[in-house]
Structures are given as structure tokens and as C-alpha cells.
Design a protein around this motif. Structure first.
Motif, PDB file in Angstrom:
ATOM      1  N   ALA A   1       0.828  -1.208   0.000  1.00  0.00           N
ATOM      2  CA  ALA A   1       0.000   0.000   0.000  1.00  0.00           C
ATOM      3  C   ALA A   1       0.862   1.257   0.000  1.00  0.00           C
ATOM      4  CB  ALA A   1      -0.935  -0.012   1.209  1.00  0.00           C
ATOM      5  N   GLN A   2       1.942   1.242   0.773  1.00  0.00           N
ATOM      6  CA  GLN A   2       2.817   2.408   0.826  1.00  0.00           C
ATOM      7  C   GLN A   2       3.524   2.642  -0.504  1.00  0.00           C
ATOM      8  OE1 GLN A   2       5.352   3.063   4.203  1.00  0.00           O
ATOM      9  NE2 GLN A   2       4.015   1.907   5.582  1.00  0.00           N
ATOM     10  N   GLN A   3       3.937   1.560  -1.142  1.00  0.00           N
ATOM     11  CA  GLN A   3       4.597   1.704  -2.441  1.00  0.00           C
ATOM     12  C   GLN A   3       3.647   2.325  -3.473  1.00  0.00           C
ATOM     13  OE1 GLN A   3       6.376  -1.886  -3.993  1.00  0.00           O
ATOM     14  NE2 GLN A   3       6.644  -1.042  -6.042  1.00  0.00           N
ATOM     15  N   ARG A   4       2.409   1.809  -3.511  1.00  0.00           N
ATOM     16  CA  ARG A   4       1.431   2.354  -4.451  1.00  0.00           C
ATOM     17  C   ARG A   4       1.090   3.798  -4.096  1.00  0.00           C
ATOM     18  NH1 ARG A   4      -2.027   1.705  -8.402  1.00  0.00           N
ATOM     19  NH2 ARG A   4      -4.167   2.460  -8.253  1.00  0.00           N
ATOM     20  N   ALA A   5       0.953   4.080  -2.810  1.00  0.00           N
ATOM     21  CA  ALA A   5       0.618   5.439  -2.373  1.00  0.00           C
ATOM     22  C   ALA A   5       1.692   6.433  -2.803  1.00  0.00           C
ATOM     23  CB  ALA A   5       0.442   5.470  -0.859  1.00  0.00           C
ATOM     24  N   LYS A   6       2.944   6.052  -2.644  1.00  0.00           N
ATOM     25  CA  LYS A   6       4.039   6.953  -3.020  1.00  0.00           C
ATOM     26  C   LYS A   6       4.055   7.195  -4.530  1.00  0.00           C
ATOM     27  CE  LYS A   6       6.931   5.864   0.989  1.00  0.00           C
ATOM     28  NZ  LYS A   6       8.141   5.163   1.496  1.00  0.00           N
ATOM     29  N   GLU A   7       3.749   6.155  -5.297  1.00  0.00           N
ATOM     30  CA  GLU A   7       3.678   6.311  -6.756  1.00  0.00           C
ATOM     31  C   GLU A   7       2.556   7.279  -7.135  1.00  0.00           C
ATOM     32  OE1 GLU A   7       3.075   2.345  -8.119  1.00  0.00           O
ATOM     33  OE2 GLU A   7       5.175   1.728  -7.813  1.00  0.00           O
ATOM     34  N   LEU A   8       1.409   7.140  -6.477  1.00  0.00           N
ATOM     35  CA  LEU A   8       0.269   7.994  -6.793  1.00  0.00           C
ATOM     36  C   LEU A   8       0.500   9.429  -6.340  1.00  0.00           C
ATOM     37  CD1 LEU A   8      -2.630   5.542  -5.900  1.00  0.00           C
ATOM     38  CD2 LEU A   8      -2.071   6.415  -8.176  1.00  0.00           C
ATOM     39  N   LEU A   9       1.124   9.594  -5.178  1.00  0.00           N
ATOM     40  CA  LEU A   9       1.411  10.947  -4.695  1.00  0.00           C
ATOM     41  C   LEU A   9       2.380  11.647  -5.638  1.00  0.00           C
ATOM     42  CD1 LEU A   9       1.610  10.261  -0.860  1.00  0.00           C
ATOM     43  CD2 LEU A   9      -0.085  11.686  -2.042  1.00  0.00           C
ATOM     44  N   THR A  10       3.359  10.917  -6.148  1.00  0.00           N
ATOM     45  CA  THR A  10       4.271  11.493  -7.132  1.00  0.00           C
ATOM     46  C   THR A  10       3.499  11.883  -8.394  1.00  0.00           C
ATOM     47  OG1 THR A  10       6.132  10.208  -6.302  1.00  0.00           O
ATOM     48  CG2 THR A  10       6.323  11.043  -8.547  1.00  0.00           C
ATOM     49  N   LYS A  11       2.580  11.030  -8.782  1.00  0.00           N
ATOM     50  CA  LYS A  11       1.781  11.271  -9.990  1.00  0.00           C
ATOM     51  C   LYS A  11       0.975  12.561  -9.889  1.00  0.00           C
ATOM     52  CE  LYS A  11      -1.458   8.780 -12.953  1.00  0.00           C
ATOM     53  NZ  LYS A  11      -2.055   7.454 -13.200  1.00  0.00           N
ATOM     54  N   VAL A  12       0.456  12.866  -8.711  1.00  0.00           N
ATOM     55  CA  VAL A  12      -0.360  14.078  -8.546  1.00  0.00           C
ATOM     56  C   VAL A  12       0.464  15.264  -8.037  1.00  0.00           C
ATOM     57  CG1 VAL A  12      -2.452  12.720  -8.154  1.00  0.00           C
ATOM     58  CG2 VAL A  12      -1.110  13.506  -6.178  1.00  0.00           C
ATOM     59  N   GLY A  13       1.785  15.116  -8.062  1.00  0.00           N
ATOM     60  CA  GLY A  13       2.653  16.225  -7.673  1.00  0.00           C
ATOM     61  C   GLY A  13       2.782  16.437  -6.183  1.00  0.00           C
ATOM     62  N   MET A  14       2.530  15.393  -5.399  1.00  0.00           N
ATOM     63  CA  MET A  14       2.594  15.503  -3.940  1.00  0.00           C
ATOM     64  C   MET A  14       3.580  14.514  -3.334  1.00  0.00           C
ATOM     65  SD  MET A  14       0.650  17.997  -3.052  1.00  0.00           S
ATOM     66  CE  MET A  14       0.479  17.708  -1.290  1.00  0.00           C
ATOM     67  N   GLY A  15       4.561  14.092  -4.121  1.00  0.00           N
ATOM     68  CA  GLY A  15       5.516  13.091  -3.665  1.00  0.00           C
ATOM     69  C   GLY A  15       6.371  13.524  -2.494  1.00  0.00           C
ATOM     70  N   ASP A  16       6.554  14.833  -2.314  1.00  0.00           N
ATOM     71  CA  ASP A  16       7.410  15.332  -1.227  1.00  0.00           C
ATOM     72  C   ASP A  16       6.631  15.610   0.052  1.00  0.00           C
ATOM     73  OD1 ASP A  16       9.621  15.234  -2.897  1.00  0.00           O
ATOM     74  OD2 ASP A  16       9.342  17.285  -3.601  1.00  0.00           O
ATOM     75  N   TYR A  17       5.352  15.245   0.086  1.00  0.00           N
ATOM     76  CA  TYR A  17       4.504  15.625   1.222  1.00  0.00           C
ATOM     77  C   TYR A  17       3.975  14.420   2.000  1.00  0.00           C
ATOM     78  CZ  TYR A  17       4.468  20.336  -0.742  1.00  0.00           C
ATOM     79  OH  TYR A  17       4.830  21.580  -1.206  1.00  0.00           O
ATOM     80  N   SER A  18       4.609  13.278   1.856  1.00  0.00           N
ATOM     81  CA  SER A  18       4.100  12.059   2.499  1.00  0.00           C
ATOM     82  C   SER A  18       3.923  12.204   4.004  1.00  0.00           C
ATOM     83  CB  SER A  18       5.037  10.880   2.216  1.00  0.00           C
ATOM     84  OG  SER A  18       4.995  10.518   0.861  1.00  0.00           O
ATOM     85  N   ASP A  19       4.839  12.934   4.644  1.00  0.00           N
ATOM     86  CA  ASP A  19       4.810  13.034   6.108  1.00  0.00           C
ATOM     87  C   ASP A  19       4.055  14.253   6.615  1.00  0.00           C
ATOM     88  OD1 ASP A  19       6.348  10.712   6.313  1.00  0.00           O
ATOM     89  OD2 ASP A  19       8.230  11.843   6.145  1.00  0.00           O
TER      90      ASP A  19
END
Length: 249
Positions: A116-134
Motif C-alpha cells: 500500500a505504501q509503495q502504491r501510495a508513493k507512486e500515486l502521490l508522485t503522480k499528482v505532484g505531492m511526492g514530497d509531502y508524504s509526512d
């Protein structure tokens, strides 16, 4: 995804009147119309947040006759295959961005935390939010929060993403950041149903336009005809002019 002769009332007010619509897979269907016309009620009927009193709903292997009621099991099954994005984001305030996105996949789809975390990080990068996980939701702008909400919906691997006025609470610059994400999803043939007041976006992204007024379908067809200056429907022409401020003078 198809609705047939849907009726819905709130008290004495009949908000949907024998509405029949289909929402093609792999296409972008955009619903427009004045406030209070029934657009959001139609959209919420597609994932059973709203239950009409009568009519039928057909979606994949789901065949529901609303006059017989809808079980919780049917509601959950439909919601597993649809992702809903609201106007006000509805993020969990006590969870990080990453925590918000993995919640559904781990709890509902029973993914492992790692997957789930791997997919979430891929999707966050896709929507331009990859640097905001925390980050937490209260640390985000409206546009950032809405992009996280879109990633959260996509994390459930929905067949359809349903978006209810996803940018109406945002200022124009933040709205643009969200619309770019939706435009990219459209290019990837993600099935979407979008309620919006943004006519420029609707014109650019829609494969199909539905115009709703007073609980009835006034137009159901291609955007080229809807936006054409030769559209014979004066009500639609006046609506477009008011929304684009063409009739300001």
C-alpha cells in the motif's frame, strides 16, 4: 455504468425525475447545470451515498432495483469499485498524507502495508505531492489537499472516479493544479464522472456532457454540440454565457 428512471425526493421536493443516463467506461462524463439542479444527487447515487426511491442501477455485475432497497453489502461492493472525491477533501486530519492514502487499501482491499505504501508513493508522485508524504492535512493548501484526495481515491483502484465540484473551493491558481491532474487522468482513459462549474475545463476534458436542471436531463451528448454557437437550446446558450461571463455587458 447506467441509471434508469431514477427518482429521488427530499420531503416534498422531488429532486430527480425519471432520470436515465449512462456513463461510458474509459470516458470522461461531465455534469453541469445550475446550483440545486440535482447534479450532486445523481453523482452520489452512483456510489450509493444517496439511495433513490425508485429506478435501476446497473454497474458491472451489480444490478440494483432501488424500489427493493439496497443492502449494506451491495453498498460496500459498489464503493469498492468507485472512488469519490468531494469538494472539501474529507481527509483524516489526524493522519499524514501517506496515512490517508494507504487507509483504504490496507483496511478494505487488505493490501499489505508495504504494498500500500509503495502504491501510495507512486500515486502521490503522480499528482505532484511526492514530497509531502509526512505532512498533515492542516499543513497543506486547498489545491494540495485536493490532489491528495484524488490520490487516495485512485489508491483503491476504482473503475470509476466520481468528483463532486472538486475545485469550486479553490482560487484559480490552485484550481489549475488540480485540473492538470484530472486532465492527465483523462489522457490515461480513467473512467470519470465530474460535476463542475468550470466550463473551460468541461469543454477541454469531456467526452460527454450532461446538463441537469430542476431534476431533469436537458442535454446528454457530445461537448461539440453543447458548446456550439448553433446549439438550438437557448437555455443552454444562456447558461454557458452566464458561466463564462459572456453576457456581463
Amino acid at each position: 455504468m447506467k441509471l434508469t428512471k431514477i427518482n429521488k425526493s427530499y420531503g416534498d421536493k422531488r429532486v430527480l425525475k425519471d432520470v436515465s443516463l449512462d456513463f461510458p467506461a474509459g470516458k470522461i462524463t461531465v455534469m453541469v447545470g445550475p446550483s440545486g439542479s440535482g447534479k450532486s444527487t445523481i453523482l452520489r447515487s452512483l456510489n450509493l451515498l444517496v439511495t433513490p426511491e425508485s429506478g435501476k442501477f446497473d454497474f458491472n455485475n451489480h444490478h440494483i432495483d432501488f424500489s427493493n432497497g439496497v443492502s449494506n453489502k451491495e453498498k460496500l461492493a459498489v464503493r469498492r469499485e468507485t472512488g469519490m472525491v468531494f469538494q472539501d477533501y474529507n481527509l483524516f486530519p489526524h493522519k499524514t498524507v501517506l496515512g490517508n492514502v494507504i487507509e483504504g487499501p490496507t483496511q478494505v482491499l487488505k493490501m499489505t502495508s508495504k504494498e500500500a505504501q509503495q502504491r501510495a508513493k507512486e500515486l502521490l508522485t503522480k499528482v505532484g505531492m511526492g514530497d509531502y508524504s509526512d505532512a498533515y492535512p492542516n499543513e497543506l493548501s486547498g489545491g494540495q489537499a485536493q490532489r491528495v484526495a484524488i490520490a487516495r481515491a485512485l489508491a483503491m483502484k476504482p473503475q470509476y472516479v466520481l468528483l463532486d465540484e472538486p475545485t469550486s473551493a479553490l482560487d484559480p491558481e490552485l484550481e489549475l493544479s488540480v485540473l492538470k491532474v484530472l486532465l492527465q487522468l483523462a489522457k490515461e482513459k480513467q473512467s470519470m464522472v465530474i460535476v463542475t462549474h468550470n466550463m473551460a475545463f468541461a469543454k477541454q476534458v469531456a467526452n460527454k456532457i450532461i446538463f441537469v436542471e430542476d431534476g431533469e436531463i436537458i442535454y446528454d451528448g457530445v461537448p461539440e454540440e453543447f458548446f456550439s454557437s448553433n446549439n438550438p437550446n437557448e437555455r443552454i446558450k444562456n447558461f454557458i454565457a452566464s458561466m463564462t461571463m459572456e453576457n456581463l455587458k
